[in-house]
Design a protein around this motif. Structure first.
Motif, PDB file in Angstrom:
ATOM      1  N   HIS A   1       0.831  -1.210   0.000  1.00 23.12           N
ATOM      2  CA  HIS A   1       0.000   0.000   0.000  1.00 23.12           C
ATOM      3  C   HIS A   1       0.867   1.262   0.000  1.00 23.12           C
ATOM      4  CE1 HIS A   1      -4.369   1.107   0.583  1.00 23.12           C
ATOM      5  NE2 HIS A   1      -3.770   2.276   0.583  1.00 23.12           N
ATOM      6  N   THR A   2       2.084   1.134   0.516  1.00 24.29           N
ATOM      7  CA  THR A   2       3.024   2.264   0.470  1.00 24.29           C
ATOM      8  C   THR A   2       3.309   2.682  -0.973  1.00 24.29           C
ATOM      9  OG1 THR A   2       4.063   1.812   2.600  1.00 24.29           O
ATOM     10  CG2 THR A   2       5.450   2.879   0.943  1.00 24.29           C
TER      11      THR A   2
ATOM     12  N   HIS B   1       0.538   4.912  -1.829  1.00 20.25           N
ATOM     13  CA  HIS B   1       0.743   6.241  -1.217  1.00 20.25           C
ATOM     14  C   HIS B   1       1.797   7.026  -2.017  1.00 20.25           C
ATOM     15  CE1 HIS B   1      -1.655   5.327   2.312  1.00 20.25           C
ATOM     16  NE2 HIS B   1      -0.841   4.414   2.790  1.00 20.25           N
TER      17      HIS B   1
ATOM     18  N   GLY C   1      -2.341  -6.737   3.301  1.00 23.05           N
ATOM     19  CA  GLY C   1      -1.032  -7.340   3.058  1.00 23.05           C
ATOM     20  C   GLY C   1      -0.245  -7.509   4.336  1.00 23.05           C
ATOM     21  N   LEU C   2      -0.161  -6.463   5.138  1.00 18.48           N
ATOM     22  CA  LEU C   2       0.563  -6.564   6.411  1.00 18.48           C
ATOM     23  C   LEU C   2      -0.194  -7.433   7.403  1.00 18.48           C
ATOM     24  CD1 LEU C   2       2.188  -4.201   5.185  1.00 18.48           C
ATOM     25  CD2 LEU C   2       2.188  -3.127   7.433  1.00 18.48           C
TER      26      LEU C   2
ATOM     27  N   ASP D   1     -11.244  -5.475  11.003  1.00 16.93           N
ATOM     28  CA  ASP D   1     -11.175  -4.854   9.683  1.00 16.93           C
ATOM     29  C   ASP D   1     -12.594  -4.368   9.372  1.00 16.93           C
ATOM     30  OD1 ASP D   1      -8.896  -5.362   7.117  1.00 16.93           O
ATOM     31  OD2 ASP D   1     -10.861  -4.545   6.639  1.00 16.93           O
TER      32      ASP D   1
ATOM     33  N   LYS E   1     -12.045  -9.806   4.352  1.00 13.84           N
ATOM     34  CA  LYS E   1     -10.784  -9.782   5.103  1.00 13.84           C
ATOM     35  C   LYS E   1     -10.968 -10.479   6.448  1.00 13.84           C
ATOM     36  CE  LYS E   1      -9.070  -7.178   1.870  1.00 13.84           C
ATOM     37  NZ  LYS E   1      -8.536  -5.862   1.935  1.00 13.84           N
TER      38      LYS E   1
ATOM     39  N   THR F   1      -2.394  -1.593  11.310  1.00 12.31           N
ATOM     40  CA  THR F   1      -1.918  -1.566   9.922  1.00 12.31           C
ATOM     41  C   THR F   1      -2.969  -0.924   9.020  1.00 12.31           C
ATOM     42  OG1 THR F   1      -2.870  -3.612   8.999  1.00 12.31           O
ATOM     43  CG2 THR F   1      -0.932  -3.860  10.412  1.00 12.31           C
TER      44      THR F   1
ATOM     45  N   VAL G   1      -5.493   1.449   6.926  1.00 16.18           N
ATOM     46  CA  VAL G   1      -5.231   2.682   6.185  1.00 16.18           C
ATOM     47  C   VAL G   1      -6.346   3.703   6.427  1.00 16.18           C
ATOM     48  CG1 VAL G   1      -3.696   1.875   4.369  1.00 16.18           C
ATOM     49  CG2 VAL G   1      -6.134   1.486   4.142  1.00 16.18           C
TER      50      VAL G   1
ATOM     51  N   VAL H   1       1.726   1.232  12.495  1.00 17.26           N
ATOM     52  CA  VAL H   1       2.514   1.072  11.271  1.00 17.26           C
ATOM     53  C   VAL H   1       1.767   1.533  10.019  1.00 17.26           C
ATOM     54  CG1 VAL H   1       3.993  -0.764  12.191  1.00 17.26           C
ATOM     55  CG2 VAL H   1       1.933  -1.367  10.937  1.00 17.26           C
TER      56      VAL H   1
ATOM     57  N   LEU I   1      -0.079   3.990   7.470  1.00 15.55           N
ATOM     58  CA  LEU I   1       0.346   5.350   7.140  1.00 15.55           C
ATOM     59  C   LEU I   1      -0.691   6.128   6.328  1.00 15.55           C
ATOM     60  CD1 LEU I   1       4.104   4.675   6.365  1.00 15.55           C
ATOM     61  CD2 LEU I   1       3.262   6.435   7.916  1.00 15.55           C
TER      62      LEU I   1
ATOM     63  N   SER J   1       6.341   2.607  14.249  1.00 15.30           N
ATOM     64  CA  SER J   1       7.358   1.624  13.877  1.00 15.30           C
ATOM     65  C   SER J   1       7.500   1.626  12.364  1.00 15.30           C
ATOM     66  CB  SER J   1       6.961   0.232  14.381  1.00 15.30           C
ATOM     67  OG  SER J   1       7.988  -0.704  14.127  1.00 15.30           O
TER      68      SER J   1
ATOM     69  N   VAL K   1       9.288  -0.286   9.136  1.00  6.57           N
ATOM     70  CA  VAL K   1       9.840  -1.569   8.638  1.00  6.57           C
ATOM     71  C   VAL K   1      10.622  -2.303   9.739  1.00  6.57           C
ATOM     72  CG1 VAL K   1       9.656  -1.048   6.187  1.00  6.57           C
ATOM     73  CG2 VAL K   1      11.742  -0.372   7.365  1.00  6.57           C
TER      74      VAL K   1
ATOM     75  N   ARG L   1      -1.687 -10.429  -0.461  1.00  4.34           N
ATOM     76  CA  ARG L   1      -0.772  -9.539  -1.163  1.00  4.34           C
ATOM     77  C   ARG L   1      -0.815  -9.779  -2.663  1.00  4.34           C
ATOM     78  NH1 ARG L   1       0.893  -5.102   0.876  1.00  4.34           N
ATOM     79  NH2 ARG L   1       3.090  -4.977   1.456  1.00  4.34           N
TER      80      ARG L   1
HETATM   81  P1  NAD Z   1      -3.673  -3.113   2.431  1.00  4.51           P
HETATM   82  O1  NAD Z   1      -4.439  -2.199   1.566  1.00  4.51           O
HETATM   83  O2  NAD Z   1      -3.253  -4.447   1.913  1.00  4.51           O
HETATM   84  O3  NAD Z   1      -4.453  -3.380   3.809  1.00  4.51           O
HETATM   85  C1  NAD Z   1      -5.071  -2.356   4.531  1.00  4.51           C
HETATM   86  C2  NAD Z   1      -6.235  -2.963   5.300  1.00  4.51           C
HETATM   87  O4  NAD Z   1      -6.806  -1.967   6.159  1.00  4.51           O
HETATM   88  C3  NAD Z   1      -7.357  -3.477   4.407  1.00  4.51           C
HETATM   89  O5  NAD Z   1      -7.643  -4.837   4.708  1.00  4.51           O
HETATM   90  C4  NAD Z   1      -8.526  -2.571   4.771  1.00  4.51           C
HETATM   91  O6  NAD Z   1      -9.789  -3.229   4.652  1.00  4.51           O
HETATM   92  C5  NAD Z   1      -8.192  -2.235   6.209  1.00  4.51           C
HETATM   93  N1  NAD Z   1      -8.913  -1.079   6.778  1.00  4.51           N
HETATM   94  C6  NAD Z   1      -9.279   0.062   6.170  1.00  4.51           C
HETATM   95  N2  NAD Z   1      -9.937   0.850   7.045  1.00  4.51           N
HETATM   96  C7  NAD Z   1      -9.976   0.199   8.236  1.00  4.51           C
HETATM   97  C8  NAD Z   1     -10.504   0.479   9.520  1.00  4.51           C
HETATM   98  N3  NAD Z   1     -11.139   1.617   9.763  1.00  4.51           N
HETATM   99  N4  NAD Z   1     -10.346  -0.444  10.503  1.00  4.51           N
HETATM  100  C9  NAD Z   1      -9.703  -1.604  10.269  1.00  4.51           C
HETATM  101  N5  NAD Z   1      -9.196  -1.931   9.049  1.00  4.51           N
HETATM  102  C10 NAD Z   1      -9.322  -1.046   8.058  1.00  4.51           C
HETATM  103  O7  NAD Z   1      -2.360  -2.286   2.884  1.00  4.51           O
HETATM  104  P2  NAD Z   1      -0.943  -2.809   3.427  1.00  4.51           P
HETATM  105  O8  NAD Z   1      -0.021  -3.023   2.276  1.00  4.51           O
HETATM  106  O9  NAD Z   1      -1.164  -3.878   4.416  1.00  4.51           O
HETATM  107  O10 NAD Z   1      -0.410  -1.471   4.160  1.00  4.51           O
HETATM  108  C11 NAD Z   1      -1.140  -0.946   5.247  1.00  4.51           C
HETATM  109  C12 NAD Z   1      -0.592   0.387   5.678  1.00  4.51           C
HETATM  110  O11 NAD Z   1       0.699   0.200   6.251  1.00  4.51           O
HETATM  111  C13 NAD Z   1      -0.383   1.396   4.547  1.00  4.51           C
HETATM  112  O12 NAD Z   1      -0.735   2.694   5.002  1.00  4.51           O
HETATM  113  C14 NAD Z   1       1.108   1.309   4.267  1.00  4.51           C
HETATM  114  O13 NAD Z   1       1.650   2.487   3.709  1.00  4.51           O
HETATM  115  C15 NAD Z   1       1.625   1.094   5.662  1.00  4.51           C
HETATM  116  N6  NAD Z   1       2.949   0.478   5.744  1.00  4.51           N
HETATM  117  C16 NAD Z   1       3.763   0.926   6.733  1.00  4.51           C
HETATM  118  C17 NAD Z   1       4.994   0.350   6.896  1.00  4.51           C
HETATM  119  C18 NAD Z   1       5.882   0.792   8.016  1.00  4.51           C
HETATM  120  O14 NAD Z   1       7.061   0.432   8.004  1.00  4.51           O
HETATM  121  N7  NAD Z   1       5.398   1.526   8.986  1.00  4.51           N
HETATM  122  C19 NAD Z   1       5.418  -0.684   6.040  1.00  4.51           C
HETATM  123  C20 NAD Z   1       4.534  -1.124   5.061  1.00  4.51           C
HETATM  124  C21 NAD Z   1       3.294  -0.546   4.918  1.00  4.51           C
END
Ligand code: NAD
Ligand code: ZN
Ligand code: ZN
Length: 345
Positions: A43-44, A47, A179-180, A199, A204, A242, A244, A265, A267, A289, A291, A336
């Motif tokens: 998802h990053t 973004h 994904g996370l 979620d 999901k 995690t 979004v 985590v 973003l 946190s 990565v 993913r």
């Molecule tokens: P993704 O789109 O695969 O998963 C996001 C999930 O959040 C989805 O299943 C979605 O249904 C759920 N969601 C949305 N609104 C919600 C809510 N109100 N309550 C609960 N769940 C909800 O995305 P991803 O690839 O897993 O990435 C998730 C986030 O983590 C992104 O913002 C990404 O940029 C960030 N990220 C951060 C780091 C880090 O190091 N901090 C690393 C990777 C990704």
């Protein structure tokens, strides 16, 4: 002249990526050229392409930071890797190696770090340049498509869970089962934690159930937070956010136990309300946190290579990258999406 490679390039923030033929780059000193076999789509990356964050990517750029492949060529001075080695390219392209963060195992906080698919070209292509000291080692003959998601989603989940300091036998809530999150459920279980999943999407949530989450709630249900508090006997010792959506960050405060830690985590752009009274009187820790360092990455890969966690993967050809980003935007990917470079356009 090595010929050309196909890669997905972002020229304008908010616009679709274009698939282009570019010259295969040559690794400089300390670098390796990696033939990418598979790249997860985080998802990053979305973004980045949308320009969601205060710090913008450098245009034009090739996104991607979950690149699994094989060293094709080594640059000058690279002695610990050779052509044919299986490696992974992660978010941390490189760092200064000398600052207080770098020398204490916190290279992910280095102010001079460069990031794959953001400030330098990433892995949405048939080849990518990596910094030899920062690539992850993958087992030879590994499943590149299956391991690619570990390079960001896996390590970020694994590190984030550890950062909650929840102990075996305690509860962790995984908020956001994308994904996370779908990997976080598995890492948490492998680390001896009880898992609750939350979620907004029913599909999901059924994935969370099939992965063994003991409590599964929809964040849109009125009684969602109460269900988690009741199921965990007063709130979870750890919460990993995690999701979004900023509302999930506020909700996390309603799911954490006294003295617990919320590790953030996800973003999504924005801010969230934090009730001071609760945080103070319940001695809550709120912790960001980002990565994981190279050691965290090696551990996260090891757990996946030994089958403790397994990414659920939707494979796509590189040519479908915009379809993947569109699906990710609306929460339409289960587990993913991974660009499998062996799939024909
Ligand atoms: P993704 O789109 O695969 O998963 C996001 C999930 O959040 C989805 O299943 C979605 O249904 C759920 N969601 C949305 N609104 C919600 C809510 N109100 N309550 C609960 N769940 C909800 O995305 P991803 O690839 O897993 O990435 C998730 C986030 O983590 C992104 O913002 C990404 O940029 C960030 N990220 C951060 C780091 C880090 O190091 N901090 C690393 C990777 C990704
Ligand atoms: Zn990522
Ligand atoms: Zn540094």
């Amino acid at each position: 002249m090595k010929g050309t490679m196909r890669a997905a390039m972002a020229h304008r923030l908010g616009a679709a990526l274009t698939i282009e033929h570019l010259p295969i780059p040559t690794p400089g000193p300390g670098e390796v050229l990696v033939k990418i076999r598979a790249s997860g789509v985080c998802h990053t990356d979305l973004h980045a392409v949308q320009g969601d964050w205060p710090v913008k990517p450098v245009l034009p750029f090739i996104p991607g930071h979950e690149g699994a492949g094989i060293v094709a060529e080594t640059g000058a001075g690279v002695n610990h890797l050779r052509a044919g080695d299986a490696v992974g390219i992660a978010w941390l392209h490189d760092a200064c190696g000398r600052c207080e963060y770098c020398i204490s195992g916190w290279e992910t906080l280095c102010e001079r770090q460069r990031n794959s698919g953001y400030s330098v070209n990433g892995t949405f292509g048939e080849y990518a340049i990596a910094s030899a000291a920062y690539v992850a080692r993958l087992p030879s003959g590994c499943d590149f498509v299956g391991l690619a998601p570990i390079l960001c989603a896996g390590v970020t989940s694994y590190k984030g869970i550890r950062e909650t300091q929840a102990r075996p036998g305690e509860w962790i809530v995984i908020s956001g089962i994308g994904g996370l999150g779908h990997l976080a459920i598995q890492y948490a279980q492998a680390m001896g934690l009880h898992v609750a999943a939350i979620d907004v999407s029913e599909s999901k949530l059924s994935l969370a159930r099939s992965l063994g989450a003991e409590i599964v709630v929809n964040a849109n249900d009125i009684g969602a937070l109460e269900d988690i508090r009741r199921g965990t006997g007063g709130g979870a010792q750890g919460v990993l956010v995690t999701a979004v959506s900023p509302s999930a960050f506020t909700q996390a405060l309603g799911m954490v136990r006294r003295k617990g830690t919320i590790c953030l985590v996800g973003l999504p752009p924005g801010e969230f309300a934090t009730p001071i009274f609760d945080v103070v009187l319940k001695r809550i820790t709120l912790r960001g946190s980002i990565v994981g360092n190279r050691q965290d990455l090696a551990e996260a890969i090891d757990m996946a290579a030994y089958g403790k966690v397994q990414a659920m993967v939707e494979p796509y050809p590189l040519s479908q990258v915009n379809v993947v980003l569109d699906r990710l935007r609306v929460g339409g990917i289960e587990g993913r999406a991974v660009l499998d470079m062996s799939l024909a356009a």
